[in-house]
Design an enzyme around this catalytic site. Sequence first.
Site, PDB file in Angstrom:
ATOM      1  N   PRO A 153       0.816  -1.221   0.000  1.00 55.58           N
ATOM      2  CA  PRO A 153       0.000   0.000   0.000  1.00 55.58           C
ATOM      3  C   PRO A 153       0.848   1.269   0.000  1.00 55.58           C
ATOM      4  O   PRO A 153       0.313   2.372  -0.009  1.00 55.58           O
ATOM      5  CB  PRO A 153      -0.801  -0.122   1.304  1.00 55.58           C
ATOM      6  CG  PRO A 153       0.074  -0.925   2.203  1.00 55.58           C
ATOM      7  CD  PRO A 153       0.886  -1.841   1.331  1.00 55.58           C
ATOM      8  N   GLU A 161       2.354  -7.285   9.136  1.00 57.35           N
ATOM      9  CA  GLU A 161       2.989  -5.983   8.869  1.00 57.35           C
ATOM     10  C   GLU A 161       3.780  -5.996   7.563  1.00 57.35           C
ATOM     11  O   GLU A 161       4.381  -4.997   7.181  1.00 57.35           O
ATOM     12  CB  GLU A 161       3.932  -5.609  10.011  1.00 57.35           C
ATOM     13  CG  GLU A 161       3.219  -5.081  11.244  1.00 57.35           C
ATOM     14  CD  GLU A 161       4.211  -4.796  12.346  1.00 57.35           C
ATOM     15  OE1 GLU A 161       4.938  -3.796  12.226  1.00 57.35           O
ATOM     16  OE2 GLU A 161       4.292  -5.586  13.307  1.00 57.35           O
ATOM     17  N   ARG A 206      -6.234  -8.765 -19.039  1.00 56.31           N
ATOM     18  CA  ARG A 206      -7.237  -8.371 -20.033  1.00 56.31           C
ATOM     19  C   ARG A 206      -6.623  -7.531 -21.150  1.00 56.31           C
ATOM     20  O   ARG A 206      -7.272  -7.271 -22.156  1.00 56.31           O
ATOM     21  CB  ARG A 206      -8.429  -7.666 -19.381  1.00 56.31           C
ATOM     22  CG  ARG A 206      -8.199  -6.278 -18.900  1.00 56.31           C
ATOM     23  CD  ARG A 206      -9.307  -5.839 -17.976  1.00 56.31           C
ATOM     24  NE  ARG A 206     -10.635  -6.020 -18.530  1.00 56.31           N
ATOM     25  CZ  ARG A 206     -11.205  -5.221 -19.438  1.00 56.31           C
ATOM     26  NH1 ARG A 206     -10.550  -4.187 -19.878  1.00 56.31           N
ATOM     27  NH2 ARG A 206     -12.421  -5.449 -19.900  1.00 56.31           N
ATOM     28  N   ASP A 241     -11.969   0.970 -23.047  1.00 55.54           N
ATOM     29  CA  ASP A 241     -12.080   1.010 -21.590  1.00 55.54           C
ATOM     30  C   ASP A 241     -11.617   2.345 -21.015  1.00 55.54           C
ATOM     31  O   ASP A 241     -10.797   3.032 -21.611  1.00 55.54           O
ATOM     32  CB  ASP A 241     -11.170  -0.049 -20.952  1.00 55.54           C
ATOM     33  CG  ASP A 241     -11.849  -1.394 -20.869  1.00 55.54           C
ATOM     34  OD1 ASP A 241     -13.071  -1.452 -21.032  1.00 55.54           O
ATOM     35  OD2 ASP A 241     -11.129  -2.379 -20.640  1.00 55.54           O
TER      36      ASP A 241
HETATM   37  C1  LIG Z   1      -1.776  -5.299   6.518  1.00 53.94           C
HETATM   38  S1  LIG Z   1      -0.831  -5.035   5.054  1.00 53.94           S
HETATM   39  C2  LIG Z   1       0.649  -4.315   5.682  1.00 53.94           C
HETATM   40  C3  LIG Z   1       0.549  -2.837   5.765  1.00 53.94           C
HETATM   41  C4  LIG Z   1       1.838  -2.186   6.224  1.00 53.94           C
HETATM   42  N1  LIG Z   1       2.026  -2.404   7.616  1.00 53.94           N
HETATM   43  C5  LIG Z   1       1.773  -0.694   5.935  1.00 53.94           C
HETATM   44  O1  LIG Z   1       1.200   0.041   6.744  1.00 53.94           O
HETATM   45  O2  LIG Z   1       2.235  -0.270   4.878  1.00 53.94           O
HETATM   46  C6  LIG Z   1      -0.332  -6.648   4.589  1.00 53.94           C
HETATM   47  C7  LIG Z   1      -0.045  -6.836   3.111  1.00 53.94           C
HETATM   48  O3  LIG Z   1      -1.196  -6.538   2.347  1.00 53.94           O
HETATM   49  C8  LIG Z   1      -0.804  -6.118   1.052  1.00 53.94           C
HETATM   50  N2  LIG Z   1      -1.516  -4.859   0.765  1.00 53.94           N
HETATM   51  C9  LIG Z   1      -2.226  -4.126   1.649  1.00 53.94           C
HETATM   52  N3  LIG Z   1      -2.770  -3.056   1.069  1.00 53.94           N
HETATM   53  C10 LIG Z   1      -2.402  -3.085  -0.227  1.00 53.94           C
HETATM   54  C11 LIG Z   1      -2.634  -2.233  -1.330  1.00 53.94           C
HETATM   55  N4  LIG Z   1      -3.366  -1.115  -1.241  1.00 53.94           N
HETATM   56  N5  LIG Z   1      -2.105  -2.579  -2.532  1.00 53.94           N
HETATM   57  C12 LIG Z   1      -1.361  -3.688  -2.656  1.00 53.94           C
HETATM   58  N6  LIG Z   1      -1.092  -4.541  -1.629  1.00 53.94           N
HETATM   59  C13 LIG Z   1      -1.607  -4.249  -0.434  1.00 53.94           C
HETATM   60  C14 LIG Z   1       0.715  -6.022   1.042  1.00 53.94           C
HETATM   61  O4  LIG Z   1       1.216  -7.224   0.458  1.00 53.94           O
HETATM   62  C15 LIG Z   1       1.032  -5.979   2.521  1.00 53.94           C
HETATM   63  O5  LIG Z   1       2.312  -6.498   2.792  1.00 53.94           O
END
Ligand SMILES: C[S@@+](CC[C@H](N)C(=O)[O-])C[C@H]1O[C@@H](n2cnc3c(N)ncnc32)[C@H](O)[C@@H]1O
Length: 201
Positions: free
Chosen positions: A28, A55, A97, A112
């Site tokens: 994220p 995490e 796609r 699209d």
């Molecule tokens: C609970 S999240 C970890 C968040 C991290 N502690 C932070 O605050 O950046 C667990 C996993 O979900 C995935 N993830 C969560 N949100 C995402 C997003 N918006 N896009 C892509 N992957 C995401 C990632 O692989 C991440 O390691």
Amino acid sequence: MVMKPEPWGEALDEVVAKGPARLILPTPTRSAVPPVRRRALAGEERLVFGCGRYEGIDARVAVEAAGRMPVEELSIGDYVLNGGESATLVMVEAITRLLPGVLGNTESAVQDSFASGGMEHLVEGPVYTKPAVWRGQEAPPVLLSGNHGAVDRWRRDQALRKTARNRPDLVAATPEERLDRRDREVLAEEAVRDDGQPVAD
Ligand SMILES: C[S@@+](CC[C@H](N)C(=O)[O-])C[C@H]1O[C@@H](n2cnc3c(N)ncnc32)[C@H](O)[C@@H]1O
């Protein structure tokens, strides 16, 4: 809780043993993956997604992996999911796609929202199918006219109007040279307030 590096290292050993791959690490912490990047990824031979939980993954895994394959962190948006699996499903759909043969009608991907070509930076306008009249609502007659030029122009007008109403930020990002005279007329009709909201919906 953080995912330990050892199992990740062993899993990636297996990946590498099977041939070249690009490692995508959903996260994220980046801007949402842009259309141009999705198109480039659609041309890659082998993508491997490393889905974090908790995490996330011990940071040394990405560093070690980068020594033996391209590694890329990608986000699907500014929100935090519990794990990378659902983000991966979103990315796989958005990327595959774009591959030849995945969609029945190759024109679909071109029209699209956010597609390449003339519609770049625009969202797709409203879409209609049969019947021509449903519960008193008529589909736009131009779509039944058989005039492909008029249909294309109508579609572009609708895409411009919807983008101006829903995503004025995308209109602002559309390069001037992509707009013809008619585009500019349509956008002038779709005046938006200074705060980017439509004057009337
Ligand atoms: C609970 S999240 C970890 C968040 C991290 N502690 C932070 O605050 O950046 C667990 C996993 O979900 C995935 N993830 C969560 N949100 C995402 C997003 N918006 N896009 C892509 N992957 C995401 C990632 O692989 C991440 O390691």
